[in-house]
Enzyme design. Structure first.
Site, short mmCIF file in Angstrom:
data_model
loop_
_atom_site.label_atom_id
_atom_site.label_comp_id
_atom_site.label_asym_id
_atom_site.label_seq_id
_atom_site.Cartn_x
_atom_site.Cartn_y
_atom_site.Cartn_z
N HIS A 131 0.75 -1.13 0.12
CA HIS A 131 -0.02 -0.06 -0.04
C HIS A 131 1.06 1.21 -0.04
O HIS A 131 0.39 2.40 0.54
CB HIS A 131 -0.94 0.07 1.18
CG HIS A 131 -1.77 -1.26 1.38
ND1 HIS A 131 -2.98 -1.52 1.02
CD2 HIS A 131 -1.34 -2.47 2.21
CE1 HIS A 131 -3.41 -2.42 1.28
NE2 HIS A 131 -2.37 -3.22 2.12
N SER A 252 13.81 20.56 -17.35
CA SER A 252 12.71 21.30 -17.49
C SER A 252 13.00 22.65 -18.18
O SER A 252 13.98 23.14 -18.28
CB SER A 252 11.98 21.64 -16.00
OG SER A 252 11.17 22.82 -16.46
N LYS A 258 15.16 20.95 -12.30
CA LYS A 258 14.66 19.60 -12.55
C LYS A 258 15.55 18.78 -13.26
O LYS A 258 16.14 18.85 -14.12
CB LYS A 258 13.31 19.95 -13.41
CG LYS A 258 12.03 20.31 -12.71
CD LYS A 258 11.69 19.75 -11.44
CE LYS A 258 10.91 18.43 -11.76
NZ LYS A 258 9.79 18.77 -12.26
N GLU A 265 8.77 7.17 -17.22
CA GLU A 265 7.18 7.61 -17.34
C GLU A 265 6.76 7.44 -18.72
O GLU A 265 5.58 6.88 -18.92
CB GLU A 265 7.34 9.19 -17.20
CG GLU A 265 7.51 9.75 -15.80
CD GLU A 265 7.53 11.24 -15.66
OE1 GLU A 265 6.62 11.61 -14.97
OE2 GLU A 265 8.44 11.77 -16.27
#
Ligand code: ARG
Length: 454
Positions: A131, A252, A258, A265
Site C-alpha cells: 500500500h 525542464s 529539474k 514515465e
C-alpha cells in the site's frame, strides 16, 4: 487481379481506403521466404529501391507484380494453389515467430541487467512496501530478483504462445484448400514450422496467435510499467533511494533544477498503447463470420505497434538500469525504522507461546503507545512491554536488528542472505548457462567476476 471479373478500375478513394501496403510492407521478408526465386526483389526492398505501389494494394500483390515485371508471364504462376488469405496468415505467423525470438532475447538482456545490479548491491537493505506504506525489511537485491521472476514468466508465456503460432496455414487457399494438392508437410519443413493446420476454414480465420502475442506484450508492458513506477517514486527527493543517470533524464524548459525520469514515465504511458492494441484486435475479431474477412487486415498495425513499443522499451531499460545510482545510505536509513519489525515482535511472542492473533493485538497496542508517547518502538521501556505481555523478556532487544531479522527469513522464497545469494547464483546459471543471448552472456560473466560476494 481485376482484369477478369471487373469492368471498371477501382475508385481512387476506395483503393486508398483498402490499401495496406503502407504498413504490411513490413512482412516482405516473410512473404518472400515462401518463394526462393524472389531474392532479387528482397535485395531491392532492403536497399530502399523498391517502389511500393498502393494500386497493388498490399505487400503480396506488390511482390507478385514486381516478379511478373521481372520475369514475365511465369510470375503469374506464383499464386497457384494459394490465396492471400492463407498467405497473410502465413506471413503473420512467420513474423510473430521471429519477433518472439527477438523480444525473448531482449527480455534476457533486461534480466541480465537486473541481475548485474542485484549482484552489485546484494547486501543493501531497504524497506519493503505494501500500500506504499513501510511494511517489512528486504534486500534491494530481493526486489531486483522479483523483477527477474516477472520477466521470466513473460518468457514462458512467449514460449507457450510460440507453440500455437508454429503451425503452417499455407495450402488452406482462400478457405477450402485447392484442387491442386500441395505437400504441406514438406512446405512446413522448408519454412520451419512444427505442425500443419488441419482445417482450411479455421486456418485462414485464426488470429488467436496474434491475440495471444499482443497479450504477452501487454503483460511485458505492465511489468515494465510497475517497475517504472517504483523507480520514479524512489528517485524523488522524498525517497532519495536512487538516481537516474543524466544520460537517461530530461530537464525542464522552465525550472532549472529539474531532473525528470521521462524514460520510466514514457514506458508507463506506452503500456496504455499495448493494452489498446490488444483490445483493438480482440474487438476486430469479435463477431467476425468464420474464415477470412477483410476486417482482419486491421490486425497488423496493432501488432507492429506493440512490437515496436516493447522492443524500444526493453532496449531503453537494459541500457538505463546499469547506470542507475543506488543511495544505500537513504535506503538503509529508511529500513532502520523500528516499526518495520513490529511483525517480528509479534512473532517473538508467538515463539514464546502466544497465539498469533493475541500477539498481533499486543504489539498493535504497543505501536499505538509508542506513537502516543512519541518513542521509537525499540525504545519503549521494558516495564511498559511487561505491562502488555509477561512474555516480553531481556532478549526482546535482539528483535530490533534488521539483519538478524532478514537472516531468519529462511523459507523458500523469503529474503534471507543465503536465499538471495542462492537466487543470484541460480539466475547466473540460467542467464550465463546458455539460454541467454551471447551479448548478455558476455556482459554477465564480467559482472559475475566483479561482484561475487566474498
Ligand atoms: N492485405 C490483406 C490482409 O492483410 C491480405 C488478404 C486479402 N485477402 C482478400 N481476400 N482481400 O488481410
Amino acid at each position: 487481379m481485376r482484369k477478369g471479373r471487373f469492368n471498371k478500375p477501382m475508385a481512387e478513394v476506395a483503393q486508398r481506403y483498402g490499401a495496406s501496403v503502407s504498413f504490411d510492407w513490413r512482412l516482405y521478408r516473410h512473404d518472400i521466404a515462401v518463394d526462393n526465386g524472389l531474392r532479387a526483389i528482397k535485395v531491392e526492398i532492403e536497399s530502399g529501391k523498391f517502389r511500393w505501389d498502393e494500386s497493388s494494394e498490399d505487400v503480396h500483390m506488390n511482390i507478385e507484380a514486381a516478379l511478373t515485371k521481372r520475369i514475365g508471364a511465369a510470375g503469374g504462376k506464383l499464386h497457384t494453389a494459394r490465396s492471400r488469405n492463407d498467405q497473410v496468415a502465413l506471413d503473420l505467423r512467420l513474423y510473430v515467430k521471429a519477433e518472439i525470438a527477438e523480444i525473448g532475447a531482449r527480455l534476457r538482456s533486461l534480466q541480465t541487467a537486473l541481475l548485474h545490479l542485484a549482484g552489485q548491491h546484494v547486501e543493501v537493505v531497504m524497506p519493503g512496501y505494501t500500500h506504499l506504506q513501510r511494511a517489512q525489511p528486504i534486500f534491494f537485491s530481493h526486489y531486483l530478483l522479483a523483477q527477474i521472476e516477472a520477466f521470466e514468466r513473460d518468457l514462458e508465456r512467449l514460449r507457450d504462445c510460440r507453440t500455437r503460432t508454429d503451425v503452417l496455414p499455407l495450402g488452406s487457399g482462400a478457405l477450402a484448400g485447392s484442387t491442386i494438392v500441395l505437400d504441406r508437410q514438406s512446405i512446413a519443413r522448408q519454412l520451419g514450422f512444427a505442425r500443419v493446420s488441419q482445417n482450411s476454414l479455421d486456418a485462414v480465420g485464426d488470429r488467436d496467435f496474434a491475440c495471444e502475442f499482443l497479450f504477452c506484450l501487454a503483460i511485458v508492458g505492465m511489468h515494465l510499467s510497475r517497475l517504472s513506477e517504483d523507480l520514479i517514486a524512489w528517485s524523488t527527493s522524498e525517497f532519495g533511494f536512487i538516481e537516474f543517470s543524466d544520460a537517461f533524464s530530461t530537464g525542464s524548459s522552465l525550472m532549472p533544477q529539474k531532473k525528470n525520469p521521462d524514460m520510466a514515465e514514457l514506458t508507463r504511458g506506452k503500456t496504455g498503447r499495448l493494452y489498446g492494441n490488444l483490445m483493438s484486435i480482440l474487438t476486430t475479431l469479435k463477431a467476425l463470420r468464420s474464415s477470412y474477412n477483410r476486417d482482419m487486415q486491421e490486425d497488423k498495425e496493432a501488432l507492429f505497434d506493440s512490437v515496436d513499443t516493447v522492443r524500444a522499451a526493453l532496449e531503453v531499460f537494459s541500457a538505463m538500469l546499469p547506470e542507475i545510482k543506488i543511495h544505500r545510505d537513504r535506503m538503509e536509513a529508511a529500513a532502520g525504522d523500528p516499526n518495520l519489525l513490529a511483525t517480528d515482535l509479534a512473532e517473538y511472542l508467538v515463539k514464546k507461546g502466544a497465539p498469533f492473533r493475541e500477539a498481533h493485538e499486543t504489539v498493535g497496542k504497543l505501536v499505538a503507545h509508542a506513537a502516543k508517547t512519541k518513542l521509537p518502538l525499540n525504545q519503549v521501556p521494558r516495564q511498559e512491554l511487561k505491562k502488555l505481555s509477561p512474555l516480553f523478556d531481556v532478549d526482546v532487544a535482539n528483535v530490533f536488528d534488521v539483519r538478524r531479522s532478514l537472516a531468519s527469513r529462511r523459507a523458500i522464497g523469503a529474503p534471507s542472505p543465503e536465499n538471495v545469494d542462492a537466487q543470484i547464483e541460480h539466475w547466473r546459471g540460467q542467464l550465463v548457462g546458455g539460454r541467454g543471448d551471447l551479448r548478455a552472456r558476455r556482459r554477465i560473466s564480467r559482472t559475475a567476476r566483479r561482484s561475487v560476494p566474498t
